[in-house]
Scaffold this motif. Structure first.
Motif, short mmCIF file in Angstrom:
data_model
loop_
_atom_site.label_atom_id
_atom_site.label_comp_id
_atom_site.label_asym_id
_atom_site.label_seq_id
_atom_site.Cartn_x
_atom_site.Cartn_y
_atom_site.Cartn_z
N ALA A 120 1.22 -9.01 7.58
CA ALA A 120 0.84 -8.15 6.46
C ALA A 120 0.48 -6.75 6.96
O ALA A 120 0.88 -5.75 6.35
CB ALA A 120 -0.32 -8.77 5.69
N SER A 121 -0.25 -6.68 8.06
CA SER A 121 -0.64 -5.37 8.62
C SER A 121 0.58 -4.54 8.99
O SER A 121 0.65 -3.35 8.67
CB SER A 121 -1.51 -5.56 9.87
N ILE A 122 1.54 -5.17 9.65
CA ILE A 122 2.76 -4.46 10.04
C ILE A 122 3.55 -4.03 8.81
O ILE A 122 4.07 -2.91 8.74
CB ILE A 122 3.63 -5.32 10.98
N GLY A 123 3.62 -4.90 7.79
CA GLY A 123 4.31 -4.53 6.55
C GLY A 123 3.65 -3.33 5.88
O GLY A 123 4.34 -2.42 5.41
N ILE A 124 2.34 -3.31 5.85
CA ILE A 124 1.61 -2.19 5.25
C ILE A 124 1.85 -0.92 6.05
O ILE A 124 2.08 0.15 5.47
CB ILE A 124 0.11 -2.55 5.15
N ILE A 125 1.83 -1.02 7.36
CA ILE A 125 2.08 0.15 8.21
C ILE A 125 3.51 0.67 7.99
O ILE A 125 3.73 1.88 7.86
CB ILE A 125 1.83 -0.19 9.70
N VAL A 162 2.57 -5.96 -2.06
CA VAL A 162 1.24 -5.74 -2.63
C VAL A 162 0.88 -4.26 -2.59
O VAL A 162 0.39 -3.69 -3.58
CB VAL A 162 0.16 -6.59 -1.92
N LEU A 163 1.13 -3.60 -1.46
CA LEU A 163 0.81 -2.17 -1.39
C LEU A 163 1.66 -1.38 -2.37
O LEU A 163 1.16 -0.46 -3.03
CB LEU A 163 0.99 -1.64 0.03
N ASN A 164 2.92 -1.75 -2.52
CA ASN A 164 3.77 -1.07 -3.50
C ASN A 164 3.21 -1.25 -4.92
O ASN A 164 3.15 -0.29 -5.70
CB ASN A 164 5.20 -1.59 -3.43
N GLY A 165 2.78 -2.47 -5.25
CA GLY A 165 2.19 -2.70 -6.57
C GLY A 165 0.93 -1.87 -6.78
O GLY A 165 0.72 -1.29 -7.85
N LEU A 166 0.10 -1.80 -5.76
CA LEU A 166 -1.13 -0.99 -5.86
C LEU A 166 -0.80 0.49 -6.02
O LEU A 166 -1.41 1.18 -6.84
CB LEU A 166 -2.01 -1.22 -4.64
N PHE A 223 6.97 -12.91 8.92
CA PHE A 223 7.84 -12.13 8.05
C PHE A 223 7.56 -12.37 6.56
O PHE A 223 7.75 -11.47 5.74
CB PHE A 223 9.30 -12.35 8.40
N ALA A 224 7.09 -13.56 6.21
CA ALA A 224 6.71 -13.80 4.81
C ALA A 224 5.55 -12.89 4.42
O ALA A 224 5.54 -12.30 3.33
CB ALA A 224 6.33 -15.26 4.60
N TYR A 225 4.59 -12.75 5.31
CA TYR A 225 3.42 -11.92 5.01
C TYR A 225 3.68 -10.44 5.26
O TYR A 225 3.05 -9.59 4.62
CB TYR A 225 2.18 -12.44 5.74
N LEU A 226 4.62 -10.10 6.12
CA LEU A 226 5.05 -8.71 6.25
C LEU A 226 5.61 -8.25 4.90
O LEU A 226 5.23 -7.19 4.38
CB LEU A 226 6.13 -8.59 7.34
N THR A 227 6.45 -9.08 4.31
CA THR A 227 7.02 -8.78 3.00
C THR A 227 5.93 -8.72 1.94
O THR A 227 5.92 -7.81 1.09
CB THR A 227 8.09 -9.83 2.63
N LEU A 228 5.00 -9.67 1.97
CA LEU A 228 3.91 -9.67 0.99
C LEU A 228 3.08 -8.39 1.12
O LEU A 228 2.72 -7.79 0.09
CB LEU A 228 3.02 -10.90 1.16
N GLY A 229 2.79 -7.95 2.33
CA GLY A 229 2.02 -6.71 2.52
C GLY A 229 2.72 -5.52 1.88
O GLY A 229 2.09 -4.70 1.20
N LYS A 289 -4.58 5.22 1.25
CA LYS A 289 -5.58 4.71 2.19
C LYS A 289 -6.34 3.54 1.58
O LYS A 289 -6.48 2.48 2.19
CB LYS A 289 -6.54 5.83 2.58
N GLN A 290 -6.83 3.70 0.38
CA GLN A 290 -7.55 2.63 -0.30
C GLN A 290 -6.62 1.46 -0.58
O GLN A 290 -6.98 0.30 -0.41
CB GLN A 290 -8.15 3.16 -1.60
N GLY A 291 -5.39 1.76 -0.97
CA GLY A 291 -4.41 0.72 -1.26
C GLY A 291 -4.09 -0.13 -0.04
O GLY A 291 -3.94 -1.34 -0.15
N ALA A 292 -4.01 0.52 1.12
CA ALA A 292 -3.73 -0.22 2.35
C ALA A 292 -4.83 -1.24 2.63
O ALA A 292 -4.55 -2.39 2.98
CB ALA A 292 -3.57 0.74 3.53
N GLY A 293 -6.07 -0.85 2.47
CA GLY A 293 -7.19 -1.76 2.70
C GLY A 293 -7.21 -2.90 1.70
O GLY A 293 -7.41 -4.07 2.07
N ILE A 294 -7.00 -2.56 0.43
CA ILE A 294 -6.99 -3.60 -0.61
C ILE A 294 -5.82 -4.56 -0.40
O ILE A 294 -5.97 -5.78 -0.53
CB ILE A 294 -6.94 -2.95 -2.01
N ALA A 295 -4.65 -4.01 -0.07
CA ALA A 295 -3.46 -4.85 0.15
C ALA A 295 -3.71 -5.82 1.31
O ALA A 295 -3.38 -7.01 1.21
CB ALA A 295 -2.23 -3.98 0.43
#
Length: 153
Positions: free
Chosen positions: A130-135, A77-81, A68-74, A89-95
């Motif tokens: 992180a992957s689940i957070g990004i999704i 980070v994607l929001n910041g990007l 859950f810490a990395y779900l939140t981080l994902g 799409k590019q943001g998801a990969g970079i995040a």
């Protein structure tokens, strides 16, 4: 302003992860044991017919904390990007790359903390979170129409 706040949130969250990882094993264990006891006591009240093994529950709590810490981080980070103008799409990969690299450095950092260790398994758990957070971010963005018109959530 929202762009700056988004990146401040990322830095704050990374600092929190670093702070928790920097705790010696005894202190970290005490914190997670307290959380585990609270969960077990709550579960005992809600479902007293079941028996909960506190050691198994402690392990689950610790691994879920990583997830859950990395779900939140994902998400952060994607929001910041996205607020910085990077497409979804590019943001998801970079995040995801940023989160995985941070997870690796976090585990290496723990090698130098008394009683702690660096675990490849934890990097995998962190990466899954992180992957689940990004999704989740991408799904919510699509449902709210933010991806189509370049807005962010």
């Amino acid at each position: 302003m929202y762009k700056s706040l988004s990146w401040i949130a990322v830095i704050f969250w990374m600092a929190l992860i670093f702070y928790l990882s920097h705790q010696p094993a005894a202190i970290s264990n005490e914190l997670s044991s307290g959380i585990t006891e609270m969960i077990v006591n709550t579960l005992d009240k809600l479902a007293s017919q079941f028996q909960f093994n506190i050691e198994d529950m402690h392990h689950i709590v610790r691994k879920n904390a990583h997830f859950f810490a990395y779900l939140t981080l994902g998400i952060l980070v994607l929001n910041g990007l996205r607020r910085s103008g990077v497409n979804a799409k590019q943001g998801a990969g970079i995040a995801l790359l940023i989160c995985i690299l941070y997870a690796i450095t976090d585990e290496v950092h723990q090698l130098y903390i008394p009683g702690r260790s660096g675990e490849v398994r934890d990097v995998l758990i962190d990466s899954a979170g992180a992957s689940i957070g990004i999704i989740i971010y991408l799904i919510v963005s699509r449902l709210t129409g933010c991806l189509k018109d370049k807005r962010t959530i």
